[in-house]
Every structure is written in structure tokens, then in C-alpha cells.
Scaffold this active site. Sequence first.
Site, short mmCIF file in Angstrom:
data_model
loop_
_atom_site.label_atom_id
_atom_site.label_comp_id
_atom_site.label_asym_id
_atom_site.label_seq_id
_atom_site.Cartn_x
_atom_site.Cartn_y
_atom_site.Cartn_z
N SER A 116 0.86 -1.20 0.00
CA SER A 116 0.00 0.00 0.00
C SER A 116 0.89 1.24 0.00
O SER A 116 1.90 1.28 0.70
CB SER A 116 -0.88 0.01 1.25
OG SER A 116 -1.49 1.27 1.40
N TYR B 253 -2.93 -1.53 9.87
CA TYR B 253 -2.90 -1.86 8.44
C TYR B 253 -1.54 -1.52 7.84
O TYR B 253 -0.94 -2.33 7.12
CB TYR B 253 -4.02 -1.08 7.74
CG TYR B 253 -4.09 -1.27 6.25
CD1 TYR B 253 -4.58 -2.46 5.70
CD2 TYR B 253 -3.68 -0.27 5.37
CE1 TYR B 253 -4.66 -2.63 4.32
CE2 TYR B 253 -3.75 -0.44 4.00
CZ TYR B 253 -4.24 -1.62 3.48
OH TYR B 253 -4.31 -1.79 2.12
N1 NAP Z 1 -8.44 -0.38 -2.79
C1 NAP Z 1 -7.47 0.36 -2.35
O1 NAP Z 1 -7.57 1.59 -2.38
C2 NAP Z 1 -6.19 -0.26 -1.84
C3 NAP Z 1 -5.14 0.62 -1.47
C4 NAP Z 1 -3.95 0.08 -1.02
C5 NAP Z 1 -3.79 -1.29 -0.95
N2 NAP Z 1 -4.83 -2.13 -1.29
C6 NAP Z 1 -4.58 -3.57 -1.20
O2 NAP Z 1 -5.00 -4.19 -2.41
C7 NAP Z 1 -5.41 -5.54 -2.14
C8 NAP Z 1 -6.80 -5.76 -2.72
O3 NAP Z 1 -7.68 -4.85 -2.07
P1 NAP Z 1 -9.11 -4.45 -2.63
O4 NAP Z 1 -9.20 -2.98 -2.55
O5 NAP Z 1 -9.39 -5.16 -3.89
O6 NAP Z 1 -10.00 -5.03 -1.43
P2 NAP Z 1 -11.42 -5.76 -1.38
O7 NAP Z 1 -12.28 -5.24 -2.46
O8 NAP Z 1 -11.83 -5.63 0.04
O9 NAP Z 1 -11.02 -7.27 -1.69
C9 NAP Z 1 -10.23 -7.98 -0.78
C10 NAP Z 1 -10.00 -9.35 -1.34
O10 NAP Z 1 -9.19 -10.09 -0.40
C11 NAP Z 1 -9.87 -11.31 -0.15
N3 NAP Z 1 -9.54 -11.92 1.13
C12 NAP Z 1 -9.70 -11.42 2.38
N4 NAP Z 1 -9.33 -12.34 3.29
C13 NAP Z 1 -8.93 -13.43 2.60
C14 NAP Z 1 -8.44 -14.71 2.95
N5 NAP Z 1 -8.30 -15.07 4.24
N6 NAP Z 1 -8.09 -15.57 1.97
C15 NAP Z 1 -8.25 -15.25 0.66
N7 NAP Z 1 -8.74 -14.07 0.26
C16 NAP Z 1 -9.07 -13.18 1.22
C17 NAP Z 1 -11.36 -10.96 -0.24
O11 NAP Z 1 -12.11 -12.15 -0.36
P3 NAP Z 1 -13.68 -12.26 0.10
O12 NAP Z 1 -14.48 -11.74 -1.06
O13 NAP Z 1 -13.86 -13.69 0.38
O14 NAP Z 1 -13.82 -11.39 1.34
C18 NAP Z 1 -11.32 -10.12 -1.51
O15 NAP Z 1 -11.22 -10.92 -2.65
C19 NAP Z 1 -5.37 -5.71 -0.63
O16 NAP Z 1 -4.17 -6.35 -0.26
C20 NAP Z 1 -5.39 -4.27 -0.12
O17 NAP Z 1 -4.82 -4.16 1.15
C21 NAP Z 1 -6.03 -1.64 -1.74
#
Ligand code: NAP
Length: 272
Positions: free
Chosen positions: A133, A146
Amino acid sequence: MDATGVAVVTGASRGIGRAVALELAARGFDVVATMRETTAGAGLAEEAAATGGTLRVEPLDVTRPETITMPSGLRVLVNNAGLERDNLPLEETPLEWWRDIFEVNVFGLVEVTRRAIPALRGSGGGVVCNVSSSSILAPVPFYATYRASKAAVSAISESLRAELGPQGIRVVEIMPGPIDTDMLRHSQASRITPGTEVYQPLAEHMNANKTNSVASLVYPVADAAGLIVDAIVADDGPMRYGCDPLSTGMLEAWRSSSDEEFMTGMLKSLGG
Ligand SMILES: NC(=O)c1ccc[n+]([C@@H]2O[C@H](COP(=O)([O-])OP(=O)(O)OC[C@H]3O[C@@H](n4cnc5c(N)ncnc54)[C@H](OP(=O)(O)O)[C@@H]3O)[C@@H](O)[C@H]2O)c1
């Protein structure tokens, strides 16, 4: 690298993972889109096929080692699965929340990666892409849990880059800024509400910042996925990438400043 062979993505049920899985398939990889509940992947293979891609859905929970298997022919692992919880001052954050977040963001990523390395070596090399991140570059108050988990991912990526480079396995760290997903929408919608009065002015500043500054910088997930896959296939690229204008700008500023200059600028932007 050529876009051939198998690519495994964790957390591909939605958000960045889903978009990256589709983008990898569109570029020519044979994609395994893994997720906790495979019902969430209904229609994903068909969506990939519409762009000429090949994709299959497999169950994988990064916190349950018995669900983690790696296919032969593995060339790319995208460690995307991630968890965030409500943000509070460190003194009010239960230790249990730290454990939950580290269980997914750090220990889950480590276990998946441990199992992927022999498969990548067996394929003659490839790429490990870890999603951290851009928030780890800024001293963001109330995000210690986080950010600490993502800083651990960053340190792990550095050590892995040194360990795996000689084996033909390149390690890439993606540091997203605000990408339009459920995680960001939840974070934007929730207010930081410390129980201890002394934190309230800073919390109000942060809440206003979410509405006024971050909201205008939210980036489409499909565009972010395009930049992430560009980073994966760029053989001579650096280790760290942003995948949206905010994170790319932060990374450039971080690279061109001293630690103190960068930290001072960031603290000023937080009203410090
Ligand atoms: N969006 C942003 O602005 C942002 C910014 C910085 C970093 N990130 C990082 O980018 C990555 C993706 O985030 P996102 O924004 O796409 O988040 P999201 O929409 O909340 O999706 C999170 C994903 O992680 C999965 N997950 C959670 N726990 C899990 C587990 N125990 N085993 C397998 N899968 C699991 C969720 O599965 P379920 O559907 O089963 O819950 C979902 O597919 C993350 O690492 C996040 O920290 C995102």
C-alpha cells in the site's frame, strides 16, 4: 516476460484481485483466480473468455494452509488478498485486530509464497507480485495496524527479491493508492471515531481529508489492474510500483527526497 504459463491470483473474488485476474487472462496467461468462496467467481471464466482469455476459479483461503495448492507451470503469483479494519488510535486498537490483519496480510502471504517458490523454480522462473500500500510511505495517523502489515509485506518483498533473483524469480511490490473497490468504499464511508477526546481534532482532520482530498483521486480498478500487469511483465523494471496517479506521485516524491524532507512534507499535509 512473455505472457505465457500459469498465473495464480489470491483474493480474486472482487476488487483489485478480480480485475488483475481478468487482465492477466486477457494478456495471455492461463489464470487461476483463487478465492475463499468460489461462488463469488461465477461468470468470471466467461468474462475472461470474452477477451480470448483462459481462467479457472479455485478455492484458496490464505489463512487455511490446507486450501493452498500451486499448479505446475506456475509463472506468476499475485499476492493480493488483504484485510483492513476500522481505524483507531493505536492505544484503542484491540490486539485481536492486529492479529486478524497480520493473519491475512502477512502470515497468509508468507504461506502462499512459501508454497509457490518451488513451483516457480520448477517452471524455470517467474514473478512474485506482492500488493502492499502507498500508505506505508506516509505517517497516516490511526492506520498503524494496516500500515504495519503492509510495511511487513514491503520488507518481505525486499528480502525475497534478493533471495529469488538468482533463481530467475523477480519480485515486484505494488503500492496502490485509492482504487475504487469495496475496501476503499468502506474506508471512505466510515468515520474515525476515537473514544479518547484528545484524538478528536486529528480524527476530524482525517475524516475531512477523506471527503475532500482522497475522494477526487479515486482511480478505476480496471486501469489499476492494467498498470499492475504492466509491472509484472516488465523484466527490467524496478521493484516498487504505484498503480494510480496518487501512488505513482508519492513514490516519485519518496524516491527524490531525503527521509526527513519527505516525512516533514507528509506531516504538513496532515496538518502537523
Ligand atoms: N483499494 C485500495 O484503495 C487499496 C489501497 C492500497 C492497498 N490495497 C490492497 O490491495 C489488495 C486488494 O484490495 P481491494 O481494494 O481489492 O480489497 P477488497 O475489495 O476488500 O477485496 C479484498 C479481497 O481479499 C480477499 N480476502 C480477504 N481475506 C482473505 C483470505 N483469508 N483468503 C483469501 N482471500 C481473502 C477478499 O475475499 P472475500 O471476497 O472472500 O472477502 C477479496 O477478494 C489488498 O491487499 C489491499 O490491502 C487496496
